[in-house]
Motif scaffolding. Structure first.
Motif, mmCIF file in Angstrom:
data_model
loop_
_atom_site.group_PDB
_atom_site.id
_atom_site.type_symbol
_atom_site.label_atom_id
_atom_site.label_comp_id
_atom_site.label_asym_id
_atom_site.label_seq_id
_atom_site.Cartn_x
_atom_site.Cartn_y
_atom_site.Cartn_z
ATOM 1 N N LEU A 1 43.460 50.007 49.642
ATOM 2 C CA LEU A 1 42.443 48.912 49.046
ATOM 3 C C LEU A 1 41.148 49.222 49.567
ATOM 4 O O LEU A 1 40.884 48.554 50.464
ATOM 5 C CB LEU A 1 43.136 47.630 49.329
ATOM 6 C CG LEU A 1 44.626 47.543 48.692
ATOM 7 C CD1 LEU A 1 45.084 45.981 49.137
ATOM 8 C CD2 LEU A 1 44.630 47.602 47.032
ATOM 9 N N ASP A 2 40.351 49.735 48.797
ATOM 10 C CA ASP A 2 38.867 50.031 49.089
ATOM 11 C C ASP A 2 38.101 48.984 48.713
ATOM 12 O O ASP A 2 37.657 48.463 47.520
ATOM 13 C CB ASP A 2 38.459 51.469 48.146
ATOM 14 C CG ASP A 2 37.009 51.836 48.367
ATOM 15 O OD1 ASP A 2 36.305 51.080 49.531
ATOM 16 O OD2 ASP A 2 36.552 53.037 48.062
ATOM 17 N N GLY A 3 37.628 48.371 49.879
ATOM 18 C CA GLY A 3 36.780 47.171 49.952
ATOM 19 C C GLY A 3 35.413 47.527 49.350
ATOM 20 O O GLY A 3 34.689 46.621 48.579
ATOM 21 N N ASN A 4 34.843 48.471 49.582
ATOM 22 C CA ASN A 4 33.619 49.127 49.029
ATOM 23 C C ASN A 4 33.488 48.939 47.531
ATOM 24 O O ASN A 4 32.694 48.847 46.954
ATOM 25 C CB ASN A 4 33.198 50.663 49.661
ATOM 26 C CG ASN A 4 32.689 50.209 51.238
ATOM 27 O OD1 ASN A 4 32.385 49.276 51.544
ATOM 28 N ND2 ASN A 4 33.068 51.337 51.914
ATOM 29 N N ALA A 5 34.626 49.592 46.932
ATOM 30 C CA ALA A 5 34.663 49.738 45.516
ATOM 31 C C ALA A 5 34.820 48.159 44.863
ATOM 32 O O ALA A 5 33.916 48.017 43.637
ATOM 33 C CB ALA A 5 35.793 50.174 45.126
ATOM 34 N N VAL A 6 35.388 47.406 45.575
ATOM 35 C CA VAL A 6 35.466 45.907 45.101
ATOM 36 C C VAL A 6 34.141 45.253 45.015
ATOM 37 O O VAL A 6 33.489 44.583 44.191
ATOM 38 C CB VAL A 6 36.630 45.134 45.791
ATOM 39 C CG1 VAL A 6 36.743 43.799 45.179
ATOM 40 C CG2 VAL A 6 37.981 45.755 45.939
ATOM 41 N N ILE B 1 40.229 41.100 46.022
ATOM 42 C CA ILE B 1 40.866 42.580 46.229
ATOM 43 C C ILE B 1 42.214 42.618 45.271
ATOM 44 O O ILE B 1 42.580 43.576 44.651
ATOM 45 C CB ILE B 1 41.129 42.836 47.591
ATOM 46 C CG1 ILE B 1 39.676 42.799 48.251
ATOM 47 C CG2 ILE B 1 41.882 43.847 47.970
ATOM 48 C CD1 ILE B 1 39.808 43.014 49.915
ATOM 49 N N LEU B 2 42.996 41.635 45.558
ATOM 50 C CA LEU B 2 44.398 41.579 44.767
ATOM 51 C C LEU B 2 44.064 41.475 43.409
ATOM 52 O O LEU B 2 44.637 42.277 42.666
ATOM 53 C CB LEU B 2 44.853 40.202 45.131
ATOM 54 C CG LEU B 2 45.723 40.231 46.655
ATOM 55 C CD1 LEU B 2 46.159 38.836 46.830
ATOM 56 C CD2 LEU B 2 46.757 41.142 46.796
ATOM 57 N N ASP B 3 43.235 40.947 42.914
ATOM 58 C CA ASP B 3 42.759 40.711 41.554
ATOM 59 C C ASP B 3 42.181 42.130 40.833
ATOM 60 O O ASP B 3 42.454 42.513 39.891
ATOM 61 C CB ASP B 3 41.913 39.650 40.935
ATOM 62 C CG ASP B 3 42.599 38.368 40.892
ATOM 63 O OD1 ASP B 3 43.812 38.216 40.902
ATOM 64 O OD2 ASP B 3 41.708 37.257 41.226
ATOM 65 N N TYR B 4 41.302 42.731 41.623
ATOM 66 C CA TYR B 4 40.659 43.910 41.312
ATOM 67 C C TYR B 4 41.715 45.071 41.033
ATOM 68 O O TYR B 4 41.446 45.873 40.102
ATOM 69 C CB TYR B 4 39.784 44.369 42.405
ATOM 70 C CG TYR B 4 38.985 45.795 42.114
ATOM 71 C CD1 TYR B 4 37.745 45.714 41.349
ATOM 72 C CD2 TYR B 4 39.360 46.893 42.762
ATOM 73 C CE1 TYR B 4 37.159 46.728 41.112
ATOM 74 C CE2 TYR B 4 38.884 48.264 42.541
ATOM 75 C CZ TYR B 4 37.781 48.303 41.674
ATOM 76 O OH TYR B 4 36.995 49.191 41.461
ATOM 77 N N TYR B 5 42.653 45.194 41.940
ATOM 78 C CA TYR B 5 43.756 46.193 42.138
ATOM 79 C C TYR B 5 45.018 45.697 40.941
ATOM 80 O O TYR B 5 46.038 46.345 41.107
ATOM 81 C CB TYR B 5 44.171 46.499 43.308
ATOM 82 C CG TYR B 5 43.072 47.497 43.962
ATOM 83 C CD1 TYR B 5 43.108 48.719 43.626
ATOM 84 C CD2 TYR B 5 42.185 46.914 44.828
ATOM 85 C CE1 TYR B 5 42.071 49.530 44.313
ATOM 86 C CE2 TYR B 5 41.356 47.811 45.574
ATOM 87 C CZ TYR B 5 41.146 49.304 45.282
ATOM 88 O OH TYR B 5 40.340 50.094 45.680
ATOM 89 N N ASN B 6 44.804 44.552 40.362
ATOM 90 C CA ASN B 6 46.136 44.045 39.490
ATOM 91 C C ASN B 6 47.290 43.990 40.360
ATOM 92 O O ASN B 6 48.292 44.196 39.762
ATOM 93 C CB ASN B 6 46.051 45.066 38.315
ATOM 94 C CG ASN B 6 44.993 44.823 37.494
ATOM 95 O OD1 ASN B 6 44.376 44.098 37.054
ATOM 96 N ND2 ASN B 6 44.453 46.171 37.078
ATOM 97 N N LEU B 7 47.163 43.521 41.499
ATOM 98 C CA LEU B 7 48.366 43.106 42.169
ATOM 99 C C LEU B 7 48.717 41.645 42.169
ATOM 100 O O LEU B 7 48.088 40.916 42.185
ATOM 101 C CB LEU B 7 48.060 43.406 43.615
ATOM 102 C CG LEU B 7 47.774 44.818 44.089
ATOM 103 C CD1 LEU B 7 47.093 45.063 45.557
ATOM 104 C CD2 LEU B 7 49.005 45.996 43.799
ATOM 105 N N PRO C 1 37.400 49.792 59.210
ATOM 106 C CA PRO C 1 36.518 48.956 58.415
ATOM 107 C C PRO C 1 36.737 49.287 56.754
ATOM 108 O O PRO C 1 37.530 49.997 56.657
ATOM 109 C CB PRO C 1 35.001 49.175 58.765
ATOM 110 C CG PRO C 1 35.243 50.442 59.375
ATOM 111 C CD PRO C 1 36.629 50.608 59.901
ATOM 112 N N ALA C 2 35.850 48.723 55.912
ATOM 113 C CA ALA C 2 35.807 49.116 54.750
ATOM 114 C C ALA C 2 37.028 48.476 53.635
ATOM 115 O O ALA C 2 37.449 48.930 52.819
ATOM 116 C CB ALA C 2 35.817 50.557 54.043
ATOM 117 N N GLY C 3 37.522 47.488 54.142
ATOM 118 C CA GLY C 3 38.541 46.622 53.535
ATOM 119 C C GLY C 3 38.085 45.254 53.262
ATOM 120 O O GLY C 3 37.160 45.302 52.140
#
Length: 294
Positions: free
Chosen positions: A8-13, A150-156, A257-259
């Motif tokens: 789960l890439d926090g930088n992308a979110v 993060i959960l929403d971004y990845y549709n979890l 990091p990066a999460g």
């Protein structure tokens, strides 16, 4: 052969959040409004200073004005509260962040409570927590909000899942628990007195680690297919989860990091822009006449 877990890439979110903010900041600029975040740092803790610098840099890159207030280690509660009250009264300041933790000798809760609710962009006040618990907070605590983002971004999925939160701090463990509960998860909160902790964690479909101990959560605690969100950050760039050990069971996991960290900062920026928009709209309403000229 088992599929590799989703990282789960926090930088992308964070980038997605900031992209949406850019247009809103531009629209505010056209109205002569620049979102402004005031960050208060008490003492000279190196980690806290680094966090504050990162937040300031993130503000500037996005076009948000960042005001840093540095106070000495010997600052009293009364002096800190006075600074916060002056920032409350400054109409150019839209958000106030008191960097946690403050030095021993300061009543941190009293300082948090001094922040005006309309400027509590990190959701640290009692009223902010209460609004979050009821599901209508303008500014929920940033790290809990980041975890949900993060959960929403990845549709979890959250609804119907069993979420296990390890940690019960008032600005992380507790607020993320109520946010997940409000999204229809079944939530178990663990803490230092929890018995048979590995067994409890092993029942979780979603595991949130917010305990403040490096590599505390072990791989064999994790239920196969669980989603693991590591909200910890410890010396050596390690989280509260033993990342490598948990890879074997997790279906998705945040790195450190990066999460969660980048998303927390992006959420703080979003809340500051939200506060600036709200203030600008309130001011426009006050200026516009409440009658119709015929």
């Amino acid at each position: 052969m088992r599929e590799q877990p989703l990282i789960l890439d926090g930088n992308a979110v964070a980038a997605a959040i900031k992209e949406k903010l850019a247009a809103r900041i531009g629209a505010l600029a056209e109205r002569g409004v620049v979102p402004r975040l005031a960050t208060i740092l008490v003492g000279d803790d190196p980690s806290s200073a680094t966090y504050v610098k990162m937040k300031g840099n993130a503000c500037r890159r996005l076009g948000i004005d960042s005001v840093r207030v540095d106070l000495p280690e010997a600052t009293t509660t009364e002096e800190l509260v006075d600074v916060i009250r002056r920032l409350n009264d400054d109409p150019a300041v839209h958000g106030i962040l008191l960097q946690h933790p403050v030095p021993h000798g300061i009543d941190e809760r009293a300082a948090f409570e001094a922040i005006a609710i309309e400027k509590d962009v990190d959701g640290v006040t009692t009223l902010g927590f209460a609004r979050n618990a009821f599901g209508f907070a303008d500014f929920p605590s940033c790290t809990p909000a980041a975890i949900v983002s993060i959960l929403d971004y990845y549709n979890l999925p959250i609804e119907g899942k069993h979420a296990v939160v390890i940690g019960r701090s008032p600005i992380l463990g507790k607020p993320v628990s109520v946010m997940l509960l409000n999204r229809n998860a079944t939530v178990t909160i663990c803490h230092s007195k929890t018995e048979r902790l590995p067994d409890v964690v092993g029942a979780g479909d979603i595991v949130v680690a917010a305990v403040g101990k490096p590599k505390f959560v072990q791989g064999d605690w994790i239920k196969p297919g669980a989603v693991v969100l590591d909200a910890g950050y410890n010396p050596g760039n390690v989280g509260d989860v033993d990342f490598d050990a948990c890879l074997s069971n997790a279906s998705a996991i945040t790195p450190v990091p990066a999460g969660v960290g980048p998303v927390t900062i992006a959420t703080l920026l979003k809340h500051t822009v939200d506060a600036a928009e709200k203030r600008a709209n309130e001011n426009r309403t006050k200026i516009e006449p409440h009658y119709k000229i015929i």
